[in-house]
Design an enzyme around this catalytic site. Structure first.
Site, PDB file in Angstrom:
ATOM      1  N   ILE A 150      46.129  23.891  31.543  1.00  0.00           N
ATOM      2  CA  ILE A 150      46.371  25.334  31.645  1.00  0.00           C
ATOM      3  C   ILE A 150      47.384  25.632  32.741  1.00  0.00           C
ATOM      4  CG2 ILE A 150      45.326  27.587  32.072  1.00  0.00           C
ATOM      5  CD1 ILE A 150      42.696  26.418  30.959  1.00  0.00           C
ATOM      6  N   ARG A 235      37.200  30.295  36.667  1.00  0.00           N
ATOM      7  CA  ARG A 235      35.788  30.635  36.714  1.00  0.00           C
ATOM      8  C   ARG A 235      35.541  31.579  37.882  1.00  0.00           C
ATOM      9  NH1 ARG A 235      35.793  29.123  32.290  1.00  0.00           N
ATOM     10  NH2 ARG A 235      34.444  27.600  31.232  1.00  0.00           N
ATOM     11  N   GLU A 263      28.595  37.156  35.555  1.00  0.00           N
ATOM     12  CA  GLU A 263      29.022  37.937  34.393  1.00  0.00           C
ATOM     13  C   GLU A 263      28.056  37.728  33.232  1.00  0.00           C
ATOM     14  OE1 GLU A 263      32.217  35.196  32.074  1.00  0.00           O
ATOM     15  OE2 GLU A 263      32.857  35.857  34.051  1.00  0.00           O
ATOM     16  N   HIS A 286      36.507  38.057  30.191  1.00  0.00           N
ATOM     17  CA  HIS A 286      36.418  36.615  29.954  1.00  0.00           C
ATOM     18  C   HIS A 286      36.853  36.272  28.525  1.00  0.00           C
ATOM     19  CE1 HIS A 286      34.272  32.707  31.349  1.00  0.00           C
ATOM     20  NE2 HIS A 286      35.364  32.449  30.643  1.00  0.00           N
ATOM     21  N   GLY A 288      39.978  34.721  27.959  1.00  0.00           N
ATOM     22  CA  GLY A 288      41.158  33.870  28.086  1.00  0.00           C
ATOM     23  C   GLY A 288      41.422  32.970  26.896  1.00  0.00           C
ATOM     24  N   ALA A 289      40.382  32.358  26.366  1.00  0.00           N
ATOM     25  CA  ALA A 289      40.553  31.413  25.262  1.00  0.00           C
ATOM     26  C   ALA A 289      40.431  32.075  23.899  1.00  0.00           C
ATOM     27  CB  ALA A 289      39.521  30.296  25.383  1.00  0.00           C
TER      28      ALA A 289
END
Length: 320
Positions: A150, A235, A263, A286, A288-289
């Site tokens: 990444i 994270r 979270e 969350h 991102g992916a």
């Protein structure tokens, strides 16, 4: 193999597994607590965000394989899996582009105040004078913390925007990584303290490990330059949120984050976070992916991991 898919997952990938002769049960809404009573009888379990605890692993009577459909395995008790002779595998690198794209999106959003522009326009408020005061990215310096898959994709995108890329030099980097750094003219410094003093943008791309928990601490924040931008798509636990909140206003920092302490695991929930709701923080959920491209690549790799395991080969094993 009897396979339990305990998270949302590609229907095409499950069809591939069934076509290969595996029995696949799909339970995308199972909770971490309920997983312990659901996992019995399965040889493999595939998860994304669902936690696989020691209790769940010990409750499983025939499990041999846990596959994380993603890179990070902090939601899986890998040590307990090892003790119980359960192999844990992941799908590294398959979501790298998606996460890097979001990280760049957060950086651009901060520089041009895009979310606030949109919110004011929707309210019928025109503030061209205020929102014309962007700094711009070209020629600035970005520090990439964590130069894996990444971090590498983030560096490529940053360089394309005219940013100078910095990272911490360390021994043992692969030839491929060193070639990429040379192509992008990456500057290597001795440590994080030196990195934070050298740059005005910091982008975090490290895994969740004991060594990275609270990494961006009160001590390290002292080296962050006033007016800097901090991006975190790794994270939540790598940032000491309380320490950052103490200095965010005084140092005129801006933060773009996709991750938070404590979270919600998944789905729609109420989430109150002093950090996430701070006016100098632009946050996402969350995600991102979470692109179609990324999820297709991850699903294909999950199939490859399962097929390899079924034929006696371990692919992408994660060790405690």
């Amino acid at each position: 193999m009897r396979i339990l898919v305990a998270d949302k997952f590609s229907a095409d990938a499950m069809d591939q597994l069934r076509a290969a002769g595996h029995e696949v049960a799909y339970e995308p809404d199972v909770t971490a607590h309920a997983l312990a009573s659901t996992i019995s009888g399965f040889a493999a379990v595939v998860v994304r965000s669902t936690r696989v605890s020691e209790e769940t692993i010990e409750a499983a009577d025939s499990i041999d394989l846990i596959v994380r459909a993603g890179a990070g395995t902090n939601t899986i008790d890998v040590a307990a899996a090892t003790v119980n002779s359960v192999t844990v595998c992941n799908t590294p690198g398959k979501n790298a582009v998606a996460v890097a794209e979001l990280a760049m999106g957060l950086l651009l959003s901060i520089d041009r105040n895009i979310p606030d522009n949109v919110a004011d326009l929707r309210r019928g408020t025109w503030k061209k004078k205020m929102y014309s005061q962007a700094r711009g990215l070209m020629g600035r310096k970005i520090g990439i913390v964590g130069f894996g898959d990444i971090g590498t994709e983030m560096a490529r995108r940053a360089a394309a925007f005219g940013l100078s890329v910095y990272t911490v030099g360390r021994p043992g980097r692969s030839e491929r990584a060193l070639e990429t750094m040379a192509q992008l003219d990456v500057t290597m410094v001795a440590n994080l303290e030196e990195l934070f003093q050298a740059v005005d943008i910091i982008s975090l791309h490290v895994p969740s490990l004991p060594a990275t928990t609270g990494m961006l601490s009160e001590e390290l924040l002292a080296y962050v330059q006033p007016g800097s931008v901090i991006i975190n798509t790794s994270r939540g636990e790598v940032i000491d949120e309380a320490a950052l909140l103490e200095v965010i206003d005084a140092k005129n920092l801006r933060v773009g984050t996709d991750v938070y302490l404590d979270e919600p695991a998944a789905g729609d929930n109420e989430f109150r976070s002093a950090f996430g709701q701070h006016p100098r923080v632009y946050g996402t959920h969350h995600i991102g992916a979470s692109t179609e491209q990324s999820q297709a690549a991850v699903a294909d790799e999950v199939v490859a991991v399962v097929e390899a395991f079924a034929s006696g080969e371990v692919r992408n094993q994660v060790l405690a």
